[in-house]
Design a protein around this motif. Structure first.
Motif, short mmCIF file in Angstrom:
data_model
loop_
_atom_site.label_atom_id
_atom_site.label_comp_id
_atom_site.label_asym_id
_atom_site.label_seq_id
_atom_site.Cartn_x
_atom_site.Cartn_y
_atom_site.Cartn_z
N LYS A 55 -27.31 39.81 72.19
CA LYS A 55 -26.73 41.13 72.47
C LYS A 55 -27.82 42.14 72.80
N LEU A 56 -28.94 42.09 72.10
CA LEU A 56 -30.05 42.99 72.39
C LEU A 56 -30.48 42.87 73.84
N LEU A 57 -30.67 41.63 74.29
CA LEU A 57 -31.11 41.41 75.66
C LEU A 57 -30.00 41.72 76.67
N ASP A 151 -43.06 38.90 57.62
CA ASP A 151 -42.66 40.15 58.25
C ASP A 151 -42.56 39.98 59.76
N ILE A 152 -41.63 40.71 60.35
CA ILE A 152 -41.43 40.71 61.80
C ILE A 152 -41.24 42.15 62.26
N TYR A 153 -41.84 42.49 63.39
CA TYR A 153 -41.50 43.78 63.99
C TYR A 153 -41.30 43.60 65.49
N ILE A 154 -40.43 44.42 66.06
CA ILE A 154 -40.17 44.43 67.50
C ILE A 154 -40.38 45.85 68.00
N THR A 155 -41.20 46.00 69.02
CA THR A 155 -41.51 47.33 69.53
C THR A 155 -41.98 47.21 70.98
N VAL A 205 -34.69 53.14 78.62
CA VAL A 205 -33.58 52.21 78.38
C VAL A 205 -33.94 51.24 77.25
N VAL A 206 -35.13 50.64 77.32
CA VAL A 206 -35.55 49.68 76.30
C VAL A 206 -35.57 50.35 74.92
N THR A 207 -36.11 51.56 74.85
CA THR A 207 -36.20 52.27 73.57
C THR A 207 -34.83 52.60 73.02
N ASN A 208 -33.93 53.05 73.89
CA ASN A 208 -32.58 53.39 73.46
C ASN A 208 -31.85 52.17 72.92
N ALA A 213 -30.29 48.57 67.99
CA ALA A 213 -29.98 47.14 67.88
C ALA A 213 -29.95 46.68 66.44
N GLU A 214 -29.11 45.69 66.18
CA GLU A 214 -29.10 44.99 64.91
C GLU A 214 -29.80 43.65 65.13
N ILE A 215 -30.88 43.42 64.39
CA ILE A 215 -31.70 42.22 64.60
C ILE A 215 -31.33 41.14 63.59
N PHE A 216 -31.19 39.90 64.09
CA PHE A 216 -30.82 38.78 63.24
C PHE A 216 -31.98 37.77 63.22
#
Length: 250
Positions: A55-57, A151-155, A205-208, A213-216
């Motif tokens: 869904k994020l993509l 730990d995981i981060y997405i940015t 757009v990417v930031t918005n 987003a809900e990350i799984f």
């Protein structure tokens, strides 16, 4: 590290788009070469992650621009996502030896393959330093976020100054992290740089999308199931190669 000669850093490169080596750019030096497939468990984790977070993509791909253009950076990004290239370029990093303290953090901004970037902390601890502003064109402040195993981060480190602090450790307690970027060919990278004028709109757009987003995160069962699928594909590919070699004898 120039300022800390007794700090040791190794990095290895893989991809999780194909089970065979495929041409893509070196994430650090930019030249094209056949990048090998990631080890099956890592490939399986990333495949499962992308499925769980489709869904994020999809939200980026389906985002409706006010003035859409086939020549925009966002248009190219949407194509790359459709081709499965998001989170598919993997850099496996190992650090050990003397400390890289706050005074020696190597500040930098990532390349365009880190428009959407995920980091996985595998072992040890490290601190990600970043310069951020609360308002556009405002004075930046330094934020420090400590990461530990799991730990995981997405940015989007393509858009801001950042650097990493590493505590002193021996090889037995080494720090390991995996950076997951867009898998780009040299043509992809060149095309993205040509669309510089529309980077700002792409990043909006990417930031918005990312901020909402809900990350799984895949479970161990998800990864094992994906491994079974990959192993079946590998087996079929091996049989096909043997058959082709057999036909070549006649």
């Amino acid at each position: 590290h120039k300022g800390v000669p007794n700090h040791v850093y190794y990095e290895g490169y893989f991809q999780c788009l194909s089970l065979k080596p495929i041409p893509s750019i070196h994430p650090r030096y930019g030249y094209s070469y056949p990048k090998p497939s990631a080890p099956t468990p890592l490939f399986a984790f990333l495949s499962s992650f992308k499925k769980l977070n489709s869904k994020l993509l999809d939200d980026i791909v389906n985002y409706e621009e006010e003035n859409p253009s086939t020549n925009s950076a966002l248009s190219l990004l949407k194509t790359l996502i459709k081709e499965g290239k998001a989170f598919s370029d993997l850099s496996v990093q190992f650090h050990y030896g003397d400390e890289i303290g706050e005074e020696n953090v190597a500040w930098h901004v990532d390349g365009a393959n880190s428009v959407l970037h995920m980091a996985l902390s595998m072992s040890g601890t490290r601190a990600v330093h970043s310069k951020q502003s609360k308002v556009p064109n405002g004075e930046s402040e330094i934020s420090i976020d400590w990461e530990t195993a799991g730990d995981i981060y997405i940015t989007s480190p393509f858009c801001f100054n950042h650097g990493v602090q590493y505590p002193a450790c021996e090889w037995e307690n080494k720090i390991c992290a995996i950076q997951c970027r867009f898998l780009l060919t040299d043509e992809n990278y060149l095309e993205m740089t040509k669309r510089y004028d529309s980077w700002k709109g792409m990043m909006a757009v990417v930031t918005n999308v990312l901020s909402n987003a809900e990350i799984f995160i895949p479970t161990i069962e998800d990864v094992k199931n994906e491994e079974k699928i990959l192993l079946q594909q590998q087996k079929r590919s091996s049989i096909s190669i043997l058959y082709q070699k057999f036909l070549g004898l006649f």
